[in-house]
Design a protein around this motif. Structure first.
Motif, PDB file in Angstrom:
ATOM      1  N   ASN A   1      37.135  45.616  35.302  1.00  0.00           N
ATOM      2  CA  ASN A   1      37.329  44.423  36.125  1.00  0.00           C
ATOM      3  C   ASN A   1      37.143  43.145  35.307  1.00  0.00           C
ATOM      4  OD1 ASN A   1      34.691  42.836  36.891  1.00  0.00           O
ATOM      5  ND2 ASN A   1      34.079  45.015  37.021  1.00  0.00           N
ATOM      6  N   HIS A   2      37.805  42.077  35.715  1.00  0.00           N
ATOM      7  CA  HIS A   2      37.807  40.837  34.944  1.00  0.00           C
ATOM      8  C   HIS A   2      36.394  40.313  34.703  1.00  0.00           C
ATOM      9  CE1 HIS A   2      42.128  40.353  34.934  1.00  0.00           C
ATOM     10  NE2 HIS A   2      42.205  40.423  36.264  1.00  0.00           N
ATOM     11  N   GLY A   3      35.560  40.368  35.723  1.00  0.00           N
ATOM     12  CA  GLY A   3      34.223  39.798  35.588  1.00  0.00           C
ATOM     13  C   GLY A   3      33.387  40.504  34.540  1.00  0.00           C
ATOM     14  N   PHE A   4      33.487  41.817  34.491  1.00  0.00           N
ATOM     15  CA  PHE A   4      32.708  42.541  33.478  1.00  0.00           C
ATOM     16  C   PHE A   4      33.255  42.266  32.087  1.00  0.00           C
ATOM     17  CE2 PHE A   4      31.440  46.041  30.796  1.00  0.00           C
ATOM     18  CZ  PHE A   4      30.094  46.207  31.136  1.00  0.00           C
ATOM     19  N   GLN A   5      34.575  42.211  31.957  1.00  0.00           N
ATOM     20  CA  GLN A   5      35.165  41.940  30.642  1.00  0.00           C
ATOM     21  C   GLN A   5      34.769  40.551  30.144  1.00  0.00           C
ATOM     22  OE1 GLN A   5      37.027  44.038  28.598  1.00  0.00           O
ATOM     23  NE2 GLN A   5      36.244  45.563  30.056  1.00  0.00           N
ATOM     24  N   GLN A   6      34.697  39.582  31.036  1.00  0.00           N
ATOM     25  CA  GLN A   6      34.258  38.251  30.622  1.00  0.00           C
ATOM     26  C   GLN A   6      32.804  38.277  30.163  1.00  0.00           C
ATOM     27  OE1 GLN A   6      37.173  35.373  33.335  1.00  0.00           O
ATOM     28  NE2 GLN A   6      34.979  35.272  33.594  1.00  0.00           N
ATOM     29  N   LYS A   7      31.987  39.050  30.853  1.00  0.00           N
ATOM     30  CA  LYS A   7      30.585  39.162  30.442  1.00  0.00           C
ATOM     31  C   LYS A   7      30.483  39.829  29.086  1.00  0.00           C
ATOM     32  CE  LYS A   7      27.930  42.052  32.704  1.00  0.00           C
ATOM     33  NZ  LYS A   7      27.037  42.611  33.763  1.00  0.00           N
ATOM     34  N   ALA A   8      31.284  40.867  28.862  1.00  0.00           N
ATOM     35  CA  ALA A   8      31.245  41.567  27.583  1.00  0.00           C
ATOM     36  C   ALA A   8      31.684  40.665  26.446  1.00  0.00           C
ATOM     37  CB  ALA A   8      32.126  42.817  27.648  1.00  0.00           C
ATOM     38  N   ARG A   9      32.666  39.781  26.721  1.00  0.00           N
ATOM     39  CA  ARG A   9      33.157  38.862  25.681  1.00  0.00           C
ATOM     40  C   ARG A   9      32.358  37.573  25.627  1.00  0.00           C
ATOM     41  NH1 ARG A   9      38.265  40.756  27.855  1.00  0.00           N
ATOM     42  NH2 ARG A   9      38.350  38.891  29.165  1.00  0.00           N
ATOM     43  N   GLN A  10      31.338  37.474  26.520  1.00  0.00           N
ATOM     44  CA  GLN A  10      30.482  36.290  26.586  1.00  0.00           C
ATOM     45  C   GLN A  10      31.313  35.027  26.818  1.00  0.00           C
ATOM     46  OE1 GLN A  10      28.112  36.407  22.976  1.00  0.00           O
ATOM     47  NE2 GLN A  10      26.674  37.849  23.894  1.00  0.00           N
TER      48      GLN A  10
ATOM     49  N   GLY B   1      45.563  46.474  51.128  1.00  0.00           N
ATOM     50  CA  GLY B   1      46.513  45.586  50.490  1.00  0.00           C
ATOM     51  C   GLY B   1      46.993  46.143  49.162  1.00  0.00           C
ATOM     52  N   ALA B   2      47.542  45.280  48.346  1.00  0.00           N
ATOM     53  CA  ALA B   2      48.193  45.701  47.105  1.00  0.00           C
ATOM     54  C   ALA B   2      47.217  46.366  46.146  1.00  0.00           C
ATOM     55  CB  ALA B   2      48.867  44.497  46.436  1.00  0.00           C
ATOM     56  N   VAL B   3      45.997  45.780  45.981  1.00  0.00           N
ATOM     57  CA  VAL B   3      45.034  46.346  45.035  1.00  0.00           C
ATOM     58  C   VAL B   3      44.541  47.702  45.525  1.00  0.00           C
ATOM     59  CG1 VAL B   3      42.767  46.037  43.974  1.00  0.00           C
ATOM     60  CG2 VAL B   3      44.350  44.097  44.124  1.00  0.00           C
ATOM     61  N   GLY B   4      44.203  47.785  46.819  1.00  0.00           N
ATOM     62  CA  GLY B   4      43.731  49.057  47.354  1.00  0.00           C
ATOM     63  C   GLY B   4      44.774  50.139  47.261  1.00  0.00           C
TER      64      GLY B   4
ATOM     65  N   VAL C   1      31.268  43.039  47.872  1.00  0.00           N
ATOM     66  CA  VAL C   1      31.350  42.188  46.683  1.00  0.00           C
ATOM     67  C   VAL C   1      32.299  41.044  47.001  1.00  0.00           C
ATOM     68  CG1 VAL C   1      31.920  42.045  44.236  1.00  0.00           C
ATOM     69  CG2 VAL C   1      30.974  44.167  45.181  1.00  0.00           C
ATOM     70  N   PRO C   2      31.786  39.826  47.177  1.00  0.00           N
ATOM     71  CA  PRO C   2      32.672  38.695  47.468  1.00  0.00           C
ATOM     72  C   PRO C   2      33.739  38.523  46.379  1.00  0.00           C
ATOM     73  CG  PRO C   2      30.371  38.089  47.803  1.00  0.00           C
ATOM     74  CD  PRO C   2      30.369  39.431  47.145  1.00  0.00           C
ATOM     75  N   GLY C   3      34.934  38.314  46.789  1.00  0.00           N
ATOM     76  CA  GLY C   3      36.014  38.097  45.835  1.00  0.00           C
ATOM     77  C   GLY C   3      36.362  39.328  45.033  1.00  0.00           C
ATOM     78  N   LEU C   4      36.107  40.513  45.588  1.00  0.00           N
ATOM     79  CA  LEU C   4      36.320  41.750  44.840  1.00  0.00           C
ATOM     80  C   LEU C   4      37.783  41.908  44.426  1.00  0.00           C
ATOM     81  CD1 LEU C   4      35.235  44.507  43.819  1.00  0.00           C
ATOM     82  CD2 LEU C   4      35.825  45.441  46.075  1.00  0.00           C
ATOM     83  N   GLU C   5      38.694  41.597  45.332  1.00  0.00           N
ATOM     84  CA  GLU C   5      40.108  41.822  45.029  1.00  0.00           C
ATOM     85  C   GLU C   5      40.538  41.018  43.810  1.00  0.00           C
ATOM     86  OE1 GLU C   5      44.431  42.008  47.331  1.00  0.00           O
ATOM     87  OE2 GLU C   5      42.675  41.124  48.308  1.00  0.00           O
ATOM     88  N   ALA C   6      39.993  39.812  43.665  1.00  0.00           N
ATOM     89  CA  ALA C   6      40.367  38.974  42.524  1.00  0.00           C
ATOM     90  C   ALA C   6      39.909  39.581  41.210  1.00  0.00           C
ATOM     91  CB  ALA C   6      39.778  37.579  42.691  1.00  0.00           C
ATOM     92  N   LEU C   7      38.832  40.344  41.240  1.00  0.00           N
ATOM     93  CA  LEU C   7      38.333  40.978  40.014  1.00  0.00           C
ATOM     94  C   LEU C   7      39.287  42.051  39.507  1.00  0.00           C
ATOM     95  CD1 LEU C   7      34.533  41.426  40.846  1.00  0.00           C
ATOM     96  CD2 LEU C   7      35.567  39.723  39.338  1.00  0.00           C
ATOM     97  N   TRP C   8      40.120  42.595  40.404  1.00  0.00           N
ATOM     98  CA  TRP C   8      40.988  43.712  40.035  1.00  0.00           C
ATOM     99  C   TRP C   8      42.478  43.348  40.032  1.00  0.00           C
ATOM    100  CZ3 TRP C   8      39.065  47.952  37.943  1.00  0.00           C
ATOM    101  CH2 TRP C   8      37.710  48.256  38.165  1.00  0.00           C
TER     102      TRP C   8
END
Length: 813
Positions: free
Chosen positions: A25-34, A54-57, A99-106
């Protein structure tokens, strides 16, 4: 228990490969890349995918569609994946995950498609494990128990696979690693003791020769050779007196199961740390005798604060040496990896041959973090529980729950006891309880179990002894007690004094030191010493070694007196001529009597017959200590350490009725007549004042059992239904398992020589919600004491705070 097919095994491997799919997910990748911006974790963020529409699910359903056929009609793929993904120590109910905003993370953005990463991972897994995606092979098992077990195994694999000792970081991010990782994985599981094929091959057909070239089995040990190899989970109980070699019998039973491929290792569980330290030495030597050095599994000491594997000791040098506070240095660097399971209590049950306290086993059955990790390790081990009678109703209920689950999952357990009551045996074996007459008539020694016909081995001829016992009104009369011990020691006798409480032990030691010549008092480093549990590891080891030299096999001929608490009644190899002990339940008293005439030796005149004198008060009426509603609170641990006055009264009557008993011939009768429910009802009939007390004791036991059922991790409940929460702290506190390890900035002097840099403090003496490891502050080292604070509370560790006693005290500031 059904074996997995190769297809099913590869499917399990794929599920394990997907355990960290949330990291795309985007949020974890951003954390990993600091990077700046919203960051996220990877567990609840992955579990939340199961609820997205929806589309992500829809895309997630499409990506994971190849796995749908792996589950039966009674199961859902979501549950299977959740058991793999929630591998960080606590189950998570994904139905309640938000998780608020979960769909945006994926959702794909900026050329990055998180679900495309999941799809790529799944494609790689298909290349690694092609059979998993072949049709047929049967679905994976349905049911909550399988999901709980799967979570534990994925958690264990994650811990092992995340250790850079075995799996260093790749130099090139996209370098192919699977083949190399497979080789590293095989080396890792062999190194830590999870792989045992070479050891099993080297063992061959087990025989008593594996316990020593001249080993001649005693009857109880010989009975182990005739037990059938169980086809499914099993529970066996050995009841035999001290001195019959139950430890070696249990070890031989393990060798047979190990050779048959039924188990891969063993966990030897003891009731106390002292017992675990002593038995560790014996099991280590037995393993060294039975298996060649190049293939034998690591032997781990599973006691917090004791970093031991085989003959080596580890240490945590900490940040002062530029290392993580969790880093361990071994005195033999080649043991890195081999000592992996010893480096964290959470990993103890992943070892090969492990000796520790029962606490570690019970943690596998509680709603506490990493319980599934512990359970996964335990399922591959023969669980041996020594002194199985030595627990209260709460811990007994927890143990029963662990044993039931262990057996249902195909695991095997062996319980050892010298004084197990018939009703307790029936509960453990899930059988109807015997009445008093049947309980008394049961053979002793006895080997029984869920899948074995009861056997009644003989008692070794050398282990039968006459014991003279009597009641003496000296529990509160220090002068009389000192006079008796002094006279016996002057006559050449070795005298053990066991008090039920530390307070009475302190007072007795003080009275002895005030009157008796120092040459007649047990001590070390030139000073008299008291044996109890409030010591750092360095001093406790010194005391244990010293008292076994003074009272063990080959003891010196001069008379001697030693004072202690319950630490003297188990595991230590002590041989006394006279025992002076507070009144205690008869099963405990028989354990203490086991310290008398333990070895064949010439006795001083007057001590040819083993003698125990049981301390009561001048007025023997125990009902004096009852409060108006039936609660009991008397001196000498009566009503507190040993809660049930009915059992104490029954024990007192048994001693009063016979001047001489013979062990083990009388053991079964004595135990049943003091602990069986019919015997206790008879006491209430004779002393009606004890009826309200009996009701209170029974109610307290019911509450303890009920509490155990609330905090127990029940594999029959769906995975994720219990997310621990408040019950986690409550469960640990009830057991006293949340002791905190306290590190000192520098080593400080121990009481009997040497130094120590770490000590355990009971959680009850500290504020709640503290980390597992703490640091001592405001350190003041004096001539005979060390003062320090932890979490704002003052502690003193002193060589002689009172009458040569080493103890730790705490108070609120």
């Amino acid at each position: 228990m059904t074996a997995f097919s190769e297809v099913q095994i590869q499917r399990l491997c794929v599920l394990a490969a997907l355990h960290d799919l949330g990291k795309f997910n985007h949020g974890f990748q951003q954390k990993a890349r600091q990077e700046e911006g919203r960051t996220a974790g990877h567990v609840v963020e992955a579990l939340g995918l199961f609820k997205l529409s929806g589309a992500v699910g829809d895309r997630f359903v499409e990506v994971t569609d190849p796995l749908v056929s792996w589950v039966s009609e009674d199961e859902h793929l979501d549950n299977l994946l959740a058991a793999s993904i929630a591998h960080h120590g606590r189950p998570i109910d994904f139905e309640k995950t938000s998780v608020p905003g979960l769909e945006a993370l994926w959702r794909p953005r900026n050329g990055v498609d998180p679900l495309g990463g999941v799809e790529a991972l799944l494609a790689a897994a298909q290349a690694w494990f092609p059979l998993a995606f072949e049709p047929g092979g049967g679905p994976l098992p349905a049911g909550s128990a399988f999901l709980h077990g799967l979570n534990g195994w994925v958690s264990l694999a994650d811990w092992l696979g995340s250790d850079t000792l075995f799996f260093p970081y790749a130099e090139a991010a996209n370098a192919p690693r699977f083949a190399a990782s497979q080789a590293r994985a095989q080396a890792a599981v062999a190194r830590v003791g999870l792989s045992t094929s070479m050891a099993r091959q080297a063992l061959g057909e087990p025989g008593f020769r594996h316990l020593g070239a001249t080993f001649a089995p005693r009857p109880v040990q010989a009975a182990m050779a005739h037990l059938p190899t169980p086809a499914a989970g099993s529970l066996t109980i050995i009841e035999a007196p001290t001195g019959e070699g139950k430890t070696e019998a249990a070890f031989f039973a393990w060798l047979r199961l190990f050779a048959a491929g039924v188990v891969d290792g063993l966990y030897f569980a003891l009731p106390t740390r002292t017992a675990a330290v002593e038995i560790f030495k014996r099991i280590k030597d037995l393993v060294a005798t039975a298996l060649p050095a190049d293939v034998r599994p690591p032997v781990i000491q599973a006691v917090p604060g004791y970093l031991r594997v085989d003959e080596a000791t580890g240490q945590r040098p900490g940040e002062a040496h530029g290392l993580s506070p969790y880093a361990v240095l071994w005195d033999d660097d080649g043991l890195r990896g081999r000592g992996w399971a010893a480096e964290s209590p959470k990993r103890y049950l992943a070892g090969g041959v492990v000796v520790g306290t029962i606490d570690q086993v019970l943690l596998a059955g509680l709603q506490v973090k990493h319980a599934h990790l512990r359970s996964a390790g335990l399922l591959r081990l023969l669980l041996i529980v020594d002194e199985v009678h030595a627990s209260d109703a709460y811990m007994a209920a927890l143990l029963t729950g662990v044993l039931r689950r262990h057996q249902q999952a195909g695991g095997h357990a062996l319980l050892l006891s010298a004084t197990l009551g018939g009703e307790a045996r029936a509960k453990l074996l899930d059988k109807p309880a015997p009445d008093l007459a049947a309980a008394v008539a049961a053979p002793y020694p006895l080997v029984s179990g869920t899948d074995v016909s009861p056997q009644a081995p003989e008692t070794s001829a050398t282990n039968r002894k006459r014991v003279r016992w009597s009641l003496q009104p000296w529990a509160a009369d220090a002068d009389a007690l000192v006079a008796r011990a002094w006279a016996a020691a002057e006559a050449g006798g070795h005298v053990l004094i066991i008090r039920n409480t530390v307070r009475d032990a302190l007072a007795t030691q003080a009275a002895l030191e005030a009157s008796v010549p120092a040459a007649l008092l047990f001590g070390l480093t030139g000073s008299p010493a008291l044996h109890h549990s409030r010591f750092c590891r360095t001093d406790r080891l010194a005391l244990d070694a010293a008292i076994q030299q003074a009272f063990g096999k080959g003891r010196p001929g001069q008379g001697l007196i030693a004072v202690g608490t319950q630490t003297l009644e188990q595991s230590l190899d002590l041989d006394a001529d006279l025992l002076l002990t507070d009144l205690c339940p008869v099963d405990v008293l028989l354990q203490r009597i086991g310290r008398l005439h333990r070895h064949q030796a010439a006795r001083p005149a007057g001590f040819e017959t083993a003698a125990v004198e049981v301390l009561i008060e001048e007025d023997p009426d125990l009902t004096r200590f009852l409060r108006p509603k039936g609660q009991a609170r008397g001196p000498h641990g009566w009503g507190t350490v040993y809660r049930d006055l009915r059992v104490l009264e029954a024990t007192r009557r048994l001693i009063d009725a016979d001047a001489v008993i013979t062990t083990p011939d009388d053991c079964r009768r004595l135990v049943e007549q003091a602990v069986h429910s019919e015997a206790l009802r008879a006491i209430e009939s004779d002393l009606p004042a004890l009826r309200p007390h009996g009701l209170i004791v029974g109610t307290a036991e019911f509450v303890q059992e009920r509490t155990a059922s609330l905090v127990r991790l029940d594999w029959a409940r769906p995975f994720g239904a219990d997310t621990f929460g408040e019950l986690e702290a409550r469960a640990a506190t009830r057991l006293g398992l949340d002791d905190r390890e306290v590190d000192f900035p520098a080593p400080v002097p121990a009481a009997f020589g040497g130094s120590f840099a770490q000590i355990n403090l009971p959680a009850r003496q500290l504020p709640e919600d503290l980390p597992d490891r703490l640091t001592a502050e405001n350190l003041v080292v004096g001539d005979s004491s060390v003062r320090f604070t932890v979490a704002g509370r003052l502690f003193t560790y002193s060589a002689r705070p009172r009458s040569g006693v080493v103890m730790t005290t705490a108070c609120r500031q």
